[in-house]
Design an enzyme around this catalytic site. Structure first.
Site, PDB file in Angstrom:
ATOM      1  CG  HIS A  68       1.768   0.709  -0.923  1.00  0.00           C
ATOM      2  ND1 HIS A  68       2.596  -0.370  -1.078  1.00  0.00           N
ATOM      3  CD2 HIS A  68       2.194   1.348   0.191  1.00  0.00           C
ATOM      4  CE1 HIS A  68       3.504  -0.364  -0.113  1.00  0.00           C
ATOM      5  NE2 HIS A  68       3.281   0.668   0.660  1.00  0.00           N
ATOM      6  NE  ARG A 114       2.991   5.546   3.121  1.00  0.00           N
ATOM      7  CZ  ARG A 114       1.996   5.489   4.026  1.00  0.00           C
ATOM      8  NH1 ARG A 114       1.140   6.492   4.124  1.00  0.00           N
ATOM      9  NH2 ARG A 114       1.865   4.435   4.812  1.00  0.00           N
ATOM     10  NE  ARG A 120       8.318   5.789   3.374  1.00  0.00           N
ATOM     11  CZ  ARG A 120       7.281   4.946   3.379  1.00  0.00           C
ATOM     12  NH1 ARG A 120       7.107   4.118   4.406  1.00  0.00           N
ATOM     13  NH2 ARG A 120       6.424   4.957   2.400  1.00  0.00           N
ATOM     14  CD  GLU A 158       9.310  -0.163   6.741  1.00  0.00           C
ATOM     15  OE1 GLU A 158       8.086  -0.175   6.609  1.00  0.00           O
ATOM     16  OE2 GLU A 158      10.053   0.551   6.032  1.00  0.00           O
ATOM     17  CG  ASN A 199       1.051  -0.407   7.350  1.00  0.00           C
ATOM     18  OD1 ASN A 199       0.327  -0.471   8.326  1.00  0.00           O
ATOM     19  ND2 ASN A 199       1.128   0.664   6.581  1.00  0.00           N
ATOM     20  CG  ASP A 200       6.330  -2.951   4.919  1.00  0.00           C
ATOM     21  OD1 ASP A 200       5.781  -3.818   4.216  1.00  0.00           O
ATOM     22  OD2 ASP A 200       6.625  -1.824   4.496  1.00  0.00           O
ATOM     23  NE  ARG A 254       1.846  -3.086   3.031  1.00  0.00           N
ATOM     24  CZ  ARG A 254       2.483  -1.959   3.347  1.00  0.00           C
ATOM     25  NH1 ARG A 254       3.709  -1.996   3.844  1.00  0.00           N
ATOM     26  NH2 ARG A 254       1.900  -0.802   3.186  1.00  0.00           N
ATOM     27  CB  CYS A 286       4.281   6.344  10.790  1.00  0.00           C
ATOM     28  SG  CYS A 286       5.585   5.332  10.083  1.00  0.00           S
TER      29      CYS A 286
END
Ligand code: PEP
Ligand code: MG
Length: 774
Positions: free
Chosen positions: A387, A494, A530, A630, A653-654, A664, A701
């Site tokens: 992150h 986010r 989100r 995800e 990503n997830d 990750r 995204c």
């Protein structure tokens, strides 16, 4: 189990009275005090250094005392001597590694020899007139982790030096380091000191986490506090300060242990190891002895650290070398306890062009720094999907990670060039390199201007297929990008980021203000809010969750929200209130089953009903519900899921992390599995097909959407809506405007039937052969 470590420390110091170290310690103290007086006295730095070597020779009874200082090109120059020929001063020079003096500097460790001249490393320098002196003892002069010079004493007769004598000379070197590192000697002799741009340049190779070029000055995240005083005014008081700091260090470690009481894994092991080190008698006694000899507690801790570092760096065992880092950390913590404060990110003292240097960094820690001054980030560890990398991307600063030995090579305020395009870092670059990079930066800013020029051109492929480009954001500084990039909306807002940068939990009113502002700036463009995605590596400073063995698979995001409905409901309430009749798009992260979505929907309905009761006008039809896809379990619930949502967005990503069971954030996993591998692409293709069939809008995204090659693949799979960091829009738009999508889609469909590790090479080749601008 009762804590015995702190008691052991207290016990081991009970017998200590000042002066307690006997004659030796008393003499050592007297010498340090005199040295301090000379250092603080009048005269040029050179004349004070001359007095210092004379004083050391007289007080230790040595026939010779010499001080060598590090110059550019890793050369040690004789700067002052008592006992050798004065004519050799500023003439005799040794390379690092050459002769005994060079050897001391190369390994940052002391040497004590009864018969120096017969040692294989002895380098004879006739001009010094050192023939009559048989024995030699030398110690490195260190500041931080870098050797600044070498201090040597010699005797005519052959004599074995006692360990105590070596330690005394090391203490003296701590004090001399103050003069050598202060920079005053530089003006007369052009020597190169702390932060001086002409210290030897180093080039480090890492991996790029975010492209871009930057030039700035090094700021070490949680640096060793600067030592303001090396010689103690009152040794008894210093010992007391040290004892108090050790006690508070122990209780802090115990607190950490208490927090990890339920965790059996690595984190507890690490803290146990810490605790063991912190109670290590050898370590504590060496510091105590250095204090008894007259150093301040801070100087004593660092002196012992220099020694430990030198000893441990000789080790070849990787595990033990890792422990060196633990010791570094422990020393750092002890120094912070001595200072009684946290030294991270003291913005007042930081330069305007910060290149942040850290071993690893959490996303909130990065946000502690003033983003207007932040130019780049370099990490010894770190991996692309972490992150902190995502935040750095949002800040649009280059990031290079996995730079080995970074922390030992960089000093505070060192000039640094960060090349995020090639994953290279240049520490203390030469003029040529600076000029070359300045030119590249100019070219880059040209390219940026070019991208800015694309703003009003449509995002349409060469064969006329329209694509929607949206932004990922989470900070108010991101909002102006909506205008400057011409993006169609915010595909991923986010919400945890504003939470992470605050020191207290924002209440409903504060959240309403936040979301309202986003909707105001968006001015009718869609915004996917989100709900909080905290947990794993995104922690809130005021929200002490219990450490988890497997945080990415644990209590995070909506899993927390469903267990703590008050938090979730407050956030939904704030969003509904902020919307004020406008469309509100709520997106839930980490949904694993449709039943969870139903519970989330239930809470949303409760909040809508609550607001209706309170007289608010909330239009249920204007509230759109979306889910981030995800977690792979959703792939087998698609019809049910798609029947209950207004939109979905793929968190690649997830999704990649869970699909391949591949952390990750783990640096060793970088490149192990590729998002352009057939299994990942097939999953994405199936998602696109299912969403098309159900007529539910789909977007991507995750980071894939913002990389031109990956974005090309997504378009080939049928994705028409991409959401990415603002800095990625220009490059993705350039790519798609040059792409003949029909031809590429057919090519991709066939290519996906194979089973290579990744399609990356052939997709790159396709782009090259078909004029797609990547
Ligand atoms: C993702 O997982 O792809 C995503 C966009 O969410 P985050 O990176 O914030 O977990
Ligand atoms: Mg995610």
């Amino acid at each position: 189990m009762p804590d015995t470590a702190a008691a052991t420390v207290r016990e081991s110091f009970k017998s200590v009275k000042i002066p307690s170290g006997g004659l030796h310690a008393a003499m050592a103290r007297r010498l340090l005090t005199r040295l301090r007086d000379v250092m603080a006295g009048s005269g040029s730095a050179q004349s004070r250094l001359d007095k210092i070597v004379t004083l050391i020779a007289a007080e230790t009874g040595a026939d010779v005392c010499s001080c060598y200082v590090m110059r550019a090109g890793e050369v040690l120059e004789l700067f002052a001597t008592r006992g050798l020929n004065q004519s050799a001063v500023h003439k005799t020079r040794l390379r690092v590694g050459e002769g005994l003096v060079g050897d001391i500097a190369a390994h940052a460790r002391p040497v004590a020899l009864a018969n120096a001249q017969s040692h294989p490393n002895f380098a004879y320098r006739p001009e010094t007139g050192e023939d009559p002196f048989q024995s030699l003892m030398g110690v490195p002069i260190m500041r931080g982790s870098r050797v600044r010079g070498v201090l040597v004493i010699q005797h005519k007769e052959r004599r074995a030096y006692a360990e105590e004598e070596v330690e005394t000379l090391q203490n003296i070197a701590m004090v001399v380091a103050e003069l050598v590192a202060a920079g005053e000697l530089a003006s007369s002799q052009e020597i190169l000191l702390s932060g001086d741009p002409v210290l030897l340049p180093s080039r480090l190779s890492g991996i790029s986490l975010n492209p871009g070029l930057a030039i700035g000055r090094a700021v070490l995240h949680r640096p060793l506090p600067t030592i303001r005083q090396t010689v103690a005014d009152n040794p008894a008081l210093e010992l007391q300060r040290f004892l108090a700091a050790i006690e508070s260090l122990h209780s802090a470690i115990n607190d950490l242990l208490a927090i990890t009481a339920n965790a059996n894994g690595e984190s507890r092991d690490i803290i146990e190891t810490y605790k063991m080190f912190a109670a290590d008698r050898g370590w504590l006694n060496r510091i105590r002895e250095a204090i008894e000899s007259g150093l301040t507690a801070e100087a004593a801790v660092q002196r012992v650290q220099n020694e430990t570092r030198a000893r441990m760096s000789q080790l070849t065992d990787a595990y033990l070398r890792e422990r060196l880092l633990d010791f570094e950390d422990l020393t750092n913590r002890l120094l912070q306890h001595l200072a009684g404060k946290d030294t991270a990110a003291e913005s007042g003292t930081l330069p305007d062009d910060i290149v942040l240097v850290a071993r690893s960094l959490g996303p909130a820690e990065l946000l502690d720094y003033d983003r207007r001054r932040l130019r780049a980030l370099i990490l010894e560890e770190g991996s692309p999907a972490s992150h902190v990398a995502i935040i750095a991307r949002a800040l649009d600063i280059p990031v290079v990670a996995q730079c080995a030995d970074l922390l030992t090579l960089v000093d505070p305020l060192d000039p640094i060039i960060v090349d995020g395009d090639s994953g290279q870092v240049l520490v203390r670059p030469g003029d040529d390199a600076q000029a070359a990079y300045t030119q590249s930066m100019a070219l880059k800013s040209e390219r940026k201007k070019l991208y800015a020029g694309l703003r009003d051109l449509p995002a349409v492929t060469a064969d006329g297929v329209a694509v929607s480009l949206h932004l990922n954001c989470g900070m108010s500084i991101d909002l102006p990008y909506l205008e400057s990039t011409g993006a169609k909306g915010i595909g991923l807002y986010r919400t945890e980021i504003p939470f992470m940068v605050r020191s207290t939990y924002p209440d409903v009113a504060a959240q309403v203000e936040l979301y309202k502002r986003v909707l105001d700036v968006a001015a009718g463009r869609p915004v996917n809010f989100r709900t909080l995605d905290i947990g794993a590596d995104k922690s809130l400073p005021y929200f002490a969750a219990e450490p988890q063995e497997n945080p990415a698979l644990g209590w995070r995001a909506i899993r927390m929200g469903l267990d703590r409905p008050a938090m979730l409901r407050q956030q939904l309430r704030a969003m509904l209130m902020a919307a004020e009749g406008r469309e509100l798009r709520v997106m839930f992260p980490m949904v694993s089953e449709v039943a969870e979505l139903m519970s989330l929907g239930h809470f949303l309905d409760l909040e809508i009903a609550r607001l209706h009761r309170k007289g608010y006008d909330v239009d249920r039809a204007a509230v759109k519900v979306g889910v981030m896809v995800e977690v792979p379990s959703l792939l087998w619930q698609l019809p049910e899921l798609l029947a209950r949502v207004d939109f979905i967005s793929i968190g690649s990503n997830d999704l990649l992390q869970y699909l391949f069971a591949c952390d990750r954030g783990d640096a060793r996993m970088t490149g192990r599995f590729d998002s352009l591998s057939p299994p990942m692409l097939r999953v994405l293709r199936d998602l696109v097909r299912a969403a098309d069939k159900a007529k539910i809008p789909l977007s991507v995204c995750g980071e894939m959407a913002g990389k031109p090659l990956e974005a090309m693949a997504l378009l080939g799979l049928g994705v028409r809506n991409l959401s990415m960091a603002p800095s990625a829009i220009g490059a993705v738009k350039t790519m798609l405007r040059s792409l003949d999508l029909a031809g590429f889609s057919a090519y991709l469909e066939e290519a996906m039937e194979g089973h290579p590790h990744s399609l990356r090479p052939i997709l790159n080749a396709f782009a090259r052969d078909h004029g797609v601008v990547l």
